[in-house]
Design an enzyme around this catalytic site. Structure first.
Site, PDB file in Angstrom:
ATOM      1  N   GLU A   1       0.851  -1.202   0.000  1.00  0.00           N
ATOM      2  CA  GLU A   1       0.000   0.000   0.000  1.00  0.00           C
ATOM      3  C   GLU A   1       0.884   1.248   0.000  1.00  0.00           C
ATOM      4  OE1 GLU A   1      -2.295   2.934  -0.148  1.00  0.00           O
ATOM      5  OE2 GLU A   1      -3.304   0.999  -0.211  1.00  0.00           O
TER       6      GLU A   1
ATOM      7  N   VAL B   1       1.822  -1.071  -6.757  1.00  0.00           N
ATOM      8  CA  VAL B   1       2.019  -2.144  -7.729  1.00  0.00           C
ATOM      9  C   VAL B   1       1.952  -1.555  -9.136  1.00  0.00           C
ATOM     10  CG1 VAL B   1       1.082  -4.306  -8.645  1.00  0.00           C
ATOM     11  CG2 VAL B   1       1.064  -3.888  -6.174  1.00  0.00           C
TER      12      VAL B   1
ATOM     13  N   CYS C   1     -20.477   3.062  -3.725  1.00  0.00           N
ATOM     14  CA  CYS C   1     -21.747   3.444  -3.101  1.00  0.00           C
ATOM     15  C   CYS C   1     -22.632   4.242  -4.050  1.00  0.00           C
ATOM     16  CB  CYS C   1     -21.533   4.230  -1.819  1.00  0.00           C
ATOM     17  SG  CYS C   1     -23.106   4.458  -0.947  1.00  0.00           S
TER      18      CYS C   1
ATOM     19  N   CYS D   1     -26.575   0.222   1.624  1.00  0.00           N
ATOM     20  CA  CYS D   1     -26.482   1.635   1.282  1.00  0.00           C
ATOM     21  C   CYS D   1     -27.379   2.419   2.234  1.00  0.00           C
ATOM     22  CB  CYS D   1     -26.910   1.854  -0.168  1.00  0.00           C
ATOM     23  SG  CYS D   1     -26.502   3.498  -0.755  1.00  0.00           S
TER      24      CYS D   1
END
Length: 414
Positions: A43, A86, A169, A349
């Site tokens: 990360e 990456v 979302c 949601c």
């Protein structure tokens, strides 16, 4: 820095690409099952964000500073963190290439880098964001600006946009509209604001059960819906937005609209290193079995979170259940046992239709309703607001990222 690492190869066992909700939550859950596992998380970011609260920040109901923590503070202690990005994936040879020149070999790969917000696909947007009334709750830098604009607007034209799905979302674009309109209504200025919601698609919400209750709020706030209307260009200083509008015959025309407030949701795509790899499907997403979340061509690879080719809603709630499925299935695979768990497409949601009330939409594959609580799911409730605004943020930081699995019952393979 690159010269220092160039050509080095890291030999790792279980490699997790991504330190977002899916990556950290998965690593924590896996290590809770077996603390002796060798887990490496790749990360690049030094910060970790709780993105579901940015809608609340834009509605004046959450502090921006409470949505971010140092990555080092949320990374599981037993995990090895490689702070790099990456560049490419070679699943045939079980090898990753990093942007600092290093390579990483693996036995099992867990792909969860999220998706990429493609701001550049809307001409002029990047230059306009954060000024001239142009904002987005999808950006940590601009969610607070949304609230600044909402508070300051006393009249004029407010435009909210939603691009083609899949997006994170899919309810968030209209959550911004509802919380803004609720504020204007409470302060007596809504009657002076012309509110318009431009959607690239042809429906207000993807699950038909929730359309009628949401339409009641659209009508309450006197918002106009513009379907098949996709934002393609913004001129901030001129406060003008251009939309490609498709009519019933399929003809596309370009329409210019003036605005005083423009809330933009950017198009969203798979990361380049996934899209350009043999892990991708035709649309660029990491191609997995919809139930086991195992890659369809590379059995040592699993994916979860927003990068998946699955048709579920791309939400943190979906990740919560995917974590359990992938953790158990990876451990079974490593023991050469049948994969025990299957994912049903669950996503949630929490639709913030007004400040203090939420319609908690929970559903799985094919729009099947999957309510957690024995209550009518289409009703806006204060209890669901408490869940969204108070309980879930607390649990995220103190539970989910620490491997605690709450309300994560999943199905076993028949």
């Amino acid at each position: 820095m690159q010269d220092q690492h160039w050509g080095q190869t890291i030999s790792a066992d279980i490699v997790v690409i991504g330190g977002g909700t899916a990556g950290i939550g998965f690593a924590a859950s896996l290590l809770k099952r077996d603390p002796h596992l060798n887990v490496t998380v790749i990360e690049p970011s030094a910060q970790h964000y709780y993105q579901p609260a940015w809608t609340l920040v834009g509605g004046g109901a959450h502090e921006l500073k409470n949505t971010v923590r140092p990555m080092a503070a949320v990374m599981p202690r037993q995990a090895h963190w490689v702070q790099a990005a990456v560049s490419s994936v070679d699943p045939e040879n079980r090898l990753l290439t990093l942007d600092d020149g290093r390579s990483v070999s693996y036995q099992n790969l867990i792909v969860c880098p999220g998706l990429r917000l493609a701001w550049e696909k809307i001409e002029g947007l990047q230059e306009a964001l954060g000024q001239h009334g142009v904002t987005s709750n999808y950006s940590y830098r601009h969610a607070a600006y949304t609230w600044q604009l909402v508070k300051g607007l006393r009249g004029g034209k407010a435009i909210f946009t939603q691009p083609a799905v899949p997006i994170k979302c899919a309810g968030a674009p209209q959550k911004a509209l509802y919380l803004s309109c609720d504020h204007w209504l409470r302060h007596g200025v809504l009657k002076h604001v012309d509110v318009e919601f431009n959607l690239a698609g042809a429906a207000l919400f993807g699950v038909a059960t929730f359309v009628a209750p949401l339409m009641k709020y659209i009508e309450k706030y006197r918002a106009r819906l513009a379907f098949n209307s996709n934002l393609v260009k913004v001129d901030g200083p001129a406060q003008t937005a251009w939309f490609e509008v498709r009519d019933a015959a399929g003809t596309v025309t370009l329409q210019a609209k003036k605005f005083d407030l423009l809330h933009v949701v950017p198009p969203q795509v798979s990361p380049d290193f996934i899209r350009q790899s043999s892990l991708a499907d035709a649309a660029g997403w990491c191609e997995v079995d919809v139930h086991s979340l195992q890659h369809v061509r590379y059995p040592d690879v699993f994916a979860l979170g927003d990068v998946c080719s699955t048709s579920n809603a791309k939400t943190a709630a979906a990740v919560r259940k995917q974590i359990v499925v992938v953790a158990e299935n990876v451990l079974a695979l490593r023991k050469q046992q049948p994969l025990p768990l299957k994912y049903d497409g669950y996503g949630s949601c929490p639709l913030t239709v007004e400040k203090g009330k939420v319609i908690l939409a929970e559903f799985g594959y094919a729009g099947k309703l999957l309510p957690t609580f024995p209550l009518e799911p289409t009703v806006a409730r204060r209890s669901a607001w408490f869940l969204k605004a108070t309980l879930l943020p607390w649990f995220y930081w103190n539970g989910m990222l620490k491997g605690r699995e709450w309300l994560t019952r999943v199905s076993k393979v028949d």
